[in-house]
Design a protein around this motif. Structure first.
Motif, PDB file in Angstrom:
ATOM      1  N   ARG A   1     -11.305  35.918  24.427  1.00 50.87           N
ATOM      2  CA  ARG A   1     -11.215  34.535  24.877  1.00 50.87           C
ATOM      3  C   ARG A   1     -11.022  33.632  23.665  1.00 50.87           C
ATOM      4  N   PHE A   2     -10.323  32.568  23.883  1.00 53.96           N
ATOM      5  CA  PHE A   2     -10.117  31.599  22.817  1.00 53.96           C
ATOM      6  C   PHE A   2     -11.287  30.631  22.820  1.00 53.96           C
ATOM      7  N   ARG A   3     -11.835  30.386  21.649  1.00 54.25           N
ATOM      8  CA  ARG A   3     -12.994  29.498  21.563  1.00 54.25           C
ATOM      9  C   ARG A   3     -12.588  28.037  21.645  1.00 54.25           C
ATOM     10  N   ARG A   4     -11.414  27.733  21.164  1.00 53.57           N
ATOM     11  CA  ARG A   4     -10.958  26.346  21.185  1.00 53.57           C
ATOM     12  C   ARG A   4      -9.649  26.250  21.957  1.00 53.57           C
ATOM     13  N   MET A   5      -9.513  25.171  22.669  1.00 54.40           N
ATOM     14  CA  MET A   5      -8.295  24.942  23.448  1.00 54.40           C
ATOM     15  C   MET A   5      -7.094  24.843  22.522  1.00 54.40           C
ATOM     16  N   ARG A   6      -7.281  24.276  21.341  1.00 54.31           N
ATOM     17  CA  ARG A   6      -6.177  24.132  20.388  1.00 54.31           C
ATOM     18  C   ARG A   6      -5.643  25.505  19.975  1.00 54.31           C
ATOM     19  N   SER A   7      -6.528  26.471  19.769  1.00 56.90           N
ATOM     20  CA  SER A   7      -6.097  27.823  19.403  1.00 56.90           C
ATOM     21  C   SER A   7      -5.276  28.453  20.522  1.00 56.90           C
ATOM     22  N   LEU A   8      -5.708  28.262  21.733  1.00 58.57           N
ATOM     23  CA  LEU A   8      -4.973  28.779  22.887  1.00 58.57           C
ATOM     24  C   LEU A   8      -3.602  28.129  22.978  1.00 58.57           C
ATOM     25  N   GLN A   9      -3.542  26.816  22.815  1.00 62.39           N
ATOM     26  CA  GLN A   9      -2.269  26.111  22.894  1.00 62.39           C
ATOM     27  C   GLN A   9      -1.305  26.571  21.808  1.00 62.39           C
ATOM     28  N   LYS A  10      -1.832  26.791  20.598  1.00 60.38           N
ATOM     29  CA  LYS A  10      -0.986  27.244  19.502  1.00 60.38           C
ATOM     30  C   LYS A  10      -0.447  28.646  19.784  1.00 60.38           C
ATOM     31  N   PHE A  11      -1.313  29.535  20.270  1.00 61.59           N
ATOM     32  CA  PHE A  11      -0.893  30.892  20.595  1.00 61.59           C
ATOM     33  C   PHE A  11       0.177  30.890  21.683  1.00 61.59           C
ATOM     34  N   VAL A  12      -0.050  30.132  22.740  1.00 66.60           N
ATOM     35  CA  VAL A  12       0.895  30.101  23.855  1.00 66.60           C
ATOM     36  C   VAL A  12       2.231  29.512  23.412  1.00 66.60           C
ATOM     37  N   SER A  13       2.190  28.505  22.573  1.00 64.08           N
ATOM     38  CA  SER A  13       3.417  27.890  22.076  1.00 64.08           C
ATOM     39  C   SER A  13       4.251  28.890  21.280  1.00 64.08           C
ATOM     40  N   VAL A  14       3.617  29.596  20.367  1.00 60.44           N
ATOM     41  CA  VAL A  14       4.328  30.580  19.549  1.00 60.44           C
ATOM     42  C   VAL A  14       4.799  31.740  20.412  1.00 60.44           C
ATOM     43  N   HIS A  15       3.944  32.219  21.287  1.00 59.61           N
ATOM     44  CA  HIS A  15       4.296  33.342  22.146  1.00 59.61           C
ATOM     45  C   HIS A  15       5.500  33.005  23.020  1.00 59.61           C
ATOM     46  N   ALA A  16       5.509  31.808  23.592  1.00 54.12           N
ATOM     47  CA  ALA A  16       6.609  31.413  24.464  1.00 54.12           C
ATOM     48  C   ALA A  16       7.925  31.323  23.703  1.00 54.12           C
ATOM     49  N   SER A  17       7.877  30.774  22.492  1.00 55.73           N
ATOM     50  CA  SER A  17       9.122  30.643  21.731  1.00 55.73           C
ATOM     51  C   SER A  17       9.645  32.006  21.301  1.00 55.73           C
ATOM     52  N   VAL A  18       8.754  32.914  20.927  1.00 59.51           N
ATOM     53  CA  VAL A  18       9.182  34.263  20.549  1.00 59.51           C
ATOM     54  C   VAL A  18       9.729  34.995  21.764  1.00 59.51           C
ATOM     55  N   LEU A  19       9.052  34.903  22.877  1.00 62.30           N
ATOM     56  CA  LEU A  19       9.515  35.575  24.085  1.00 62.30           C
ATOM     57  C   LEU A  19      10.881  35.057  24.518  1.00 62.30           C
ATOM     58  N   ASN A  20      11.060  33.749  24.495  1.00 53.94           N
ATOM     59  CA  ASN A  20      12.351  33.181  24.873  1.00 53.94           C
ATOM     60  C   ASN A  20      13.451  33.590  23.909  1.00 53.94           C
ATOM     61  N   HIS A  21      13.101  33.738  22.645  1.00 50.82           N
ATOM     62  CA  HIS A  21      14.095  34.092  21.633  1.00 50.82           C
ATOM     63  C   HIS A  21      14.517  35.554  21.750  1.00 50.82           C
TER      64      HIS A  21
END
Length: 53
Positions: free
Chosen positions: A3-23
């Motif tokens: 689990r992510f302890r901070r919402m910011r960490s989750l948002q950063k992970f999802v942002s990077v993951h989405a861009s890599v997946l789309n690429h």
């Protein structure tokens, strides 16, 4: 997955993951194997170039 302890960490992970997946993700079923491999190699080369910079 932990689990992510901070919402910011989750948002950063999802942002990077989405861009890599789309690429890197392409619909495999729509292309021949040769075209899929060519597109995948081009995407990986571009991604490696971006990471190296």
């Amino acid at each position: 997955m932990q689990r992510f302890r901070r919402m910011r960490s989750l948002q950063k992970f999802v942002s990077v993951h989405a861009s890599v997946l789309n690429h890197l993700n392409s619909e495999r079923s729509f292309y021949s194997r040769a075209n899929f491999k060519k597109n995948r190699a081009a995407a990986l080369a571009e991604w490696r170039g971006l990471c190296a910079a």
